[in-house]
Write an enzyme that holds these catalytic residues in place. Sequence first.
Site, mmCIF file in Angstrom:
data_model
loop_
_atom_site.group_PDB
_atom_site.id
_atom_site.type_symbol
_atom_site.label_atom_id
_atom_site.label_comp_id
_atom_site.label_asym_id
_atom_site.label_seq_id
_atom_site.Cartn_x
_atom_site.Cartn_y
_atom_site.Cartn_z
ATOM 1 N N CYS A 38 -2.769 7.173 4.816
ATOM 2 C CA CYS A 38 -3.454 8.183 4.385
ATOM 3 C C CYS A 38 -4.116 8.808 5.529
ATOM 4 C CB CYS A 38 -4.270 7.832 3.320
ATOM 5 S SG CYS A 38 -3.549 7.258 1.937
ATOM 6 N N ASN A 88 -4.321 10.905 -5.428
ATOM 7 C CA ASN A 88 -4.202 10.444 -4.278
ATOM 8 C C ASN A 88 -2.788 10.984 -3.479
ATOM 9 O OD1 ASN A 88 -4.092 9.197 -1.685
ATOM 10 N ND2 ASN A 88 -4.948 7.352 -2.389
ATOM 11 N N HIS A 122 -10.149 13.001 2.586
ATOM 12 C CA HIS A 122 -9.195 12.430 1.900
ATOM 13 C C HIS A 122 -9.420 12.152 0.518
ATOM 14 C CE1 HIS A 122 -5.747 9.814 0.838
ATOM 15 N NE2 HIS A 122 -6.511 8.827 0.638
HETATM 16 O O1 UT7 Z 1 -5.800 6.120 0.151
HETATM 17 C C1 UT7 Z 1 -6.436 5.099 0.326
HETATM 18 C C2 UT7 Z 1 -6.277 3.864 -0.436
HETATM 19 N N1 UT7 Z 1 -7.023 3.548 -1.670
HETATM 20 C C3 UT7 Z 1 -8.300 3.761 -2.341
HETATM 21 O O2 UT7 Z 1 -9.095 4.307 -1.648
HETATM 22 C C4 UT7 Z 1 -8.670 3.103 -3.468
HETATM 23 C C5 UT7 Z 1 -9.773 2.790 -3.277
HETATM 24 N N2 UT7 Z 1 -10.567 1.945 -4.557
HETATM 25 C C6 UT7 Z 1 -10.591 2.680 -5.906
HETATM 26 O O3 UT7 Z 1 -10.712 3.630 -5.858
HETATM 27 C C7 UT7 Z 1 -11.122 1.546 -6.915
HETATM 28 O O4 UT7 Z 1 -11.537 0.371 -6.463
HETATM 29 C C8 UT7 Z 1 -10.091 1.479 -8.320
HETATM 30 C C9 UT7 Z 1 -10.064 3.021 -8.881
HETATM 31 C C10 UT7 Z 1 -8.887 1.404 -7.745
HETATM 32 C C11 UT7 Z 1 -10.394 0.762 -9.340
HETATM 33 O O5 UT7 Z 1 -11.879 1.006 -9.754
HETATM 34 P P1 UT7 Z 1 -12.927 0.238 -9.813
HETATM 35 O O6 UT7 Z 1 -14.163 0.605 -10.250
HETATM 36 O O7 UT7 Z 1 -13.358 -0.273 -8.582
HETATM 37 O O8 UT7 Z 1 -12.416 -0.845 -10.917
HETATM 38 P P2 UT7 Z 1 -12.019 -2.329 -10.756
HETATM 39 O O9 UT7 Z 1 -10.943 -2.611 -9.836
HETATM 40 O O10 UT7 Z 1 -13.520 -3.170 -10.410
HETATM 41 O O11 UT7 Z 1 -11.733 -3.036 -12.163
HETATM 42 C C12 UT7 Z 1 -12.623 -2.611 -13.324
HETATM 43 C C13 UT7 Z 1 -12.254 -3.005 -14.491
HETATM 44 C C14 UT7 Z 1 -11.211 -4.297 -14.640
HETATM 45 O O12 UT7 Z 1 -11.522 -4.763 -15.905
HETATM 46 P P3 UT7 Z 1 -12.504 -6.365 -15.963
HETATM 47 O O13 UT7 Z 1 -11.685 -7.102 -14.794
HETATM 48 O O14 UT7 Z 1 -13.657 -5.394 -15.562
HETATM 49 O O15 UT7 Z 1 -12.291 -6.528 -17.485
HETATM 50 C C15 UT7 Z 1 -9.920 -3.617 -14.316
HETATM 51 O O16 UT7 Z 1 -9.015 -4.699 -15.091
HETATM 52 O O17 UT7 Z 1 -11.230 -1.769 -14.958
HETATM 53 C C16 UT7 Z 1 -10.151 -2.293 -15.069
HETATM 54 N N3 UT7 Z 1 -9.016 -1.199 -14.787
HETATM 55 C C17 UT7 Z 1 -8.580 -0.611 -15.723
HETATM 56 N N4 UT7 Z 1 -8.824 -0.315 -17.022
HETATM 57 C C18 UT7 Z 1 -8.295 0.758 -17.711
HETATM 58 C C19 UT7 Z 1 -8.185 -1.266 -13.770
HETATM 59 N N5 UT7 Z 1 -7.360 -0.219 -13.809
HETATM 60 C C20 UT7 Z 1 -7.708 0.182 -15.036
HETATM 61 C C21 UT7 Z 1 -6.868 1.143 -15.768
HETATM 62 N N6 UT7 Z 1 -7.439 1.631 -17.020
HETATM 63 N N7 UT7 Z 1 -6.255 2.351 -15.054
#
Ligand code: UT7
Length: 331
Positions: A115, A288, A258
């Site tokens: 990216c 993204n 980005h």
């Molecule tokens: O291009 C550059 C590379 N990528 C990035 O920059 C991405 C960077 N990271 C992020 O944008 C975020 O970490 C994410 C959007 C990927 C995830 O958001 P988060 O607020 O960090 O969520 P999390 O991974 O801490 O997950 C929180 C909860 C989890 O459930 P529990 O364990 O709290 O019960 C996940 O299982 O949200 C759950 N979850 C979802 N729920 C509904 C994860 N994905 C989803 C989903 N829908 N799509």
Amino acid sequence: MLRAIAGILGIGMFVPEKVLTNDDLEKMVDTSDEWIRTRTGISERRLADPHQATSDLSSKAALMALEDAGIAADQVDAIIVATMTPDMPFPATACLVQHKIGAHRAAAFDLSAACAGFIYGLSVATAYIESGMYSTVLVIGAEVLSRVTDWTDRSTCVLFGDGAGAVVVGNINRDSGVPRIMSVSIGADGSSAHLIHVPAGGSLRPASEETLRNRLHYISMSGNQVYKFAVRIMGDAVLEALSGMGLNKEDIDCYIPHQANARIIESAARRLQLPPEKVFLNINKYGNTGAASVPIALCEAKATGFVKSGDLVALVGFGAGLAWGAAIVSW
Ligand code: UT7
């Protein structure tokens, strides 16, 4: 001899027609429109048709950028395609683009910096121009990320989209009024390469029945760790690009980051003490799009009048590698 000055002569973008909404994703994995919007800022993304490859999206964006610049394809000296989703392992997607747009004279190669790839490409093009080696370089950021997305993994499949953006970088006169590339800064930290990757399909783990069975040809990401890195680096990279020019963060008029996650962008902007009205966001429409995201955002920022003549523009990208880069452009 005075060093040549690099500027952005033209800009273009292309996104496929097909829209995949959050409602559509609700039918595919256990997710909700509400979760995706509040956690990422994304409402919908574009997906390439089965017959469309990265070189097709790239060529459309490139032709728009050439038209915007008023430059014919056969005047292009070099084509750089920044992508992590090339049409195939080789030849370079840039060679396919060269043929598709009729840029017969151009050298052509791909650049792999995920990216951050567009900013890396901008740094190479700027060096070519400033050294006098070339006078017209096409820099394209393009992805068909939908082909390496695991559509059964809700933690990643809601994030990515397809698209392409392109700029024509050329030799300019200081007082021409053409946007001038003042500084580009790039960096990487390979010790965190495991945080976001496609584990198989290369020389380490070539495609096999086992890699296919284990879904190792798709994006795998430690979202939380990438998130923390992103918030820090999106500020630090801009400060690094500003340093040495006697400029500081208060001089920035437009921040074009980005588009990985709206919350990452907002936190990074807060760290830089940039008010929201200086920050460009279009992640809601495209998700993204990897290396395409910065040039697509820049193209839309220009088209909508968000970026105006005389503005100091900060472009910043980060991603797998981990790799990052920032550019300062006097628009
Ligand atoms: O291009 C550059 C590379 N990528 C990035 O920059 C991405 C960077 N990271 C992020 O944008 C975020 O970490 C994410 C959007 C990927 C995830 O958001 P988060 O607020 O960090 O969520 P999390 O991974 O801490 O997950 C929180 C909860 C989890 O459930 P529990 O364990 O709290 O019960 C996940 O299982 O949200 C759950 N979850 C979802 N729920 C509904 C994860 N994905 C989803 C989903 N829908 N799509």
